[in-house]
Design a protein around this motif. Structure first.
Motif, mmCIF file in Angstrom:
data_model
loop_
_atom_site.group_PDB
_atom_site.id
_atom_site.type_symbol
_atom_site.label_atom_id
_atom_site.label_comp_id
_atom_site.label_asym_id
_atom_site.label_seq_id
_atom_site.Cartn_x
_atom_site.Cartn_y
_atom_site.Cartn_z
ATOM 1 N N ASN A 30 39.369 49.539 45.253
ATOM 2 C CA ASN A 30 39.252 48.316 45.116
ATOM 3 C C ASN A 30 39.686 47.391 44.493
ATOM 4 O O ASN A 30 39.783 48.108 42.849
ATOM 5 C CB ASN A 30 37.338 47.795 45.066
ATOM 6 N N LEU A 31 40.225 46.332 44.531
ATOM 7 C CA LEU A 31 40.588 45.080 43.171
ATOM 8 C C LEU A 31 39.516 44.357 42.599
ATOM 9 O O LEU A 31 39.527 43.951 41.306
ATOM 10 C CB LEU A 31 41.582 44.443 43.732
ATOM 11 N N TRP A 46 40.150 47.292 36.623
ATOM 12 C CA TRP A 46 41.274 47.548 35.517
ATOM 13 C C TRP A 46 41.886 48.564 35.711
ATOM 14 O O TRP A 46 42.465 49.166 34.971
ATOM 15 C CB TRP A 46 40.389 46.959 34.146
ATOM 16 N N GLY A 47 41.670 49.344 36.903
ATOM 17 C CA GLY A 47 41.680 50.803 36.584
ATOM 18 C C GLY A 47 42.858 50.654 38.066
ATOM 19 O O GLY A 47 44.204 51.880 38.185
ATOM 20 N N ASN A 48 42.917 49.847 38.457
ATOM 21 C CA ASN A 48 43.644 49.154 39.637
ATOM 22 C C ASN A 48 45.171 48.464 39.107
ATOM 23 O O ASN A 48 44.992 47.389 38.304
ATOM 24 C CB ASN A 48 43.754 48.311 40.553
ATOM 25 N N PRO A 49 46.530 48.780 39.921
ATOM 26 C CA PRO A 49 47.275 47.795 39.103
ATOM 27 C C PRO A 49 47.867 46.686 39.393
ATOM 28 O O PRO A 49 48.159 46.039 38.704
ATOM 29 C CB PRO A 49 48.682 49.001 39.463
ATOM 30 N N TRP A 50 47.238 46.274 40.737
ATOM 31 C CA TRP A 50 48.039 45.217 41.060
ATOM 32 C C TRP A 50 46.513 44.319 40.241
ATOM 33 O O TRP A 50 47.215 42.927 40.286
ATOM 34 C CB TRP A 50 46.683 45.195 42.499
ATOM 35 N N THR A 51 45.750 44.346 39.595
ATOM 36 C CA THR A 51 45.020 43.948 38.378
ATOM 37 C C THR A 51 45.327 42.909 37.512
ATOM 38 O O THR A 51 46.197 42.170 37.654
ATOM 39 C CB THR A 51 43.732 44.386 37.906
ATOM 40 N N TRP A 52 46.550 44.085 37.504
ATOM 41 C CA TRP A 52 47.370 43.813 36.275
ATOM 42 C C TRP A 52 48.849 42.947 36.433
ATOM 43 O O TRP A 52 49.186 41.966 35.403
ATOM 44 C CB TRP A 52 47.507 44.905 35.313
ATOM 45 N N VAL A 55 46.716 39.359 37.370
ATOM 46 C CA VAL A 55 46.065 38.449 35.557
ATOM 47 C C VAL A 55 48.062 38.610 34.581
ATOM 48 O O VAL A 55 48.096 37.474 34.196
ATOM 49 C CB VAL A 55 45.465 39.617 34.957
ATOM 50 N N GLY A 56 48.515 39.506 35.099
ATOM 51 C CA GLY A 56 50.148 39.025 34.645
ATOM 52 C C GLY A 56 50.542 37.964 34.789
ATOM 53 O O GLY A 56 51.217 36.939 34.076
ATOM 54 N N THR A 57 51.011 37.632 36.545
ATOM 55 C CA THR A 57 51.000 36.313 36.619
ATOM 56 C C THR A 57 50.761 35.651 36.029
ATOM 57 O O THR A 57 50.785 34.037 36.133
ATOM 58 C CB THR A 57 51.294 36.509 38.535
ATOM 59 N N PHE A 58 49.142 35.173 36.172
ATOM 60 C CA PHE A 58 48.727 33.740 35.956
ATOM 61 C C PHE A 58 48.947 32.951 34.363
ATOM 62 O O PHE A 58 48.751 32.788 34.104
ATOM 63 C CB PHE A 58 47.233 34.167 36.141
#
Length: 69
Positions: A30-31, A46-52, A55-58
């Motif tokens: 889950n994201l 925060w354990g999902n790489p897509w989250t980073w 957030v990094g893109t933002f």
């Protein structure tokens, strides 16, 4: 073994077991997950790489807007 999306019940059990402020479960695909507090009721996993990546893109977008304006 690939990740799977955890159910709401499993996420609640994870919150009870770990007693953390942030949800960081790399086994969960889950994201977004529901939080237990009032107000904003969704949080990132925060354990999902897509989250980073999101957030990094933002953050990069905000820095670029700050530099260019």
């Amino acid at each position: 073994m690939s990740k799977r999306k955890w159910t709401h019940r499993e996420i609640e059990e994870w919150w009870d077991k770990n007693q953390r402020f942030f949800y960081c479960n790399p086994e969960d695909a889950n994201l977004f997950v529901r939080k237990r507090c009032y107000g904003i009721n969704w949080s990132f996993n925060w354990g999902n790489p897509w989250t980073w990546g999101i957030v990094g893109t933002f953050v990069v977008a905000m820095v670029l807007i700050g530099i260019l304006c």
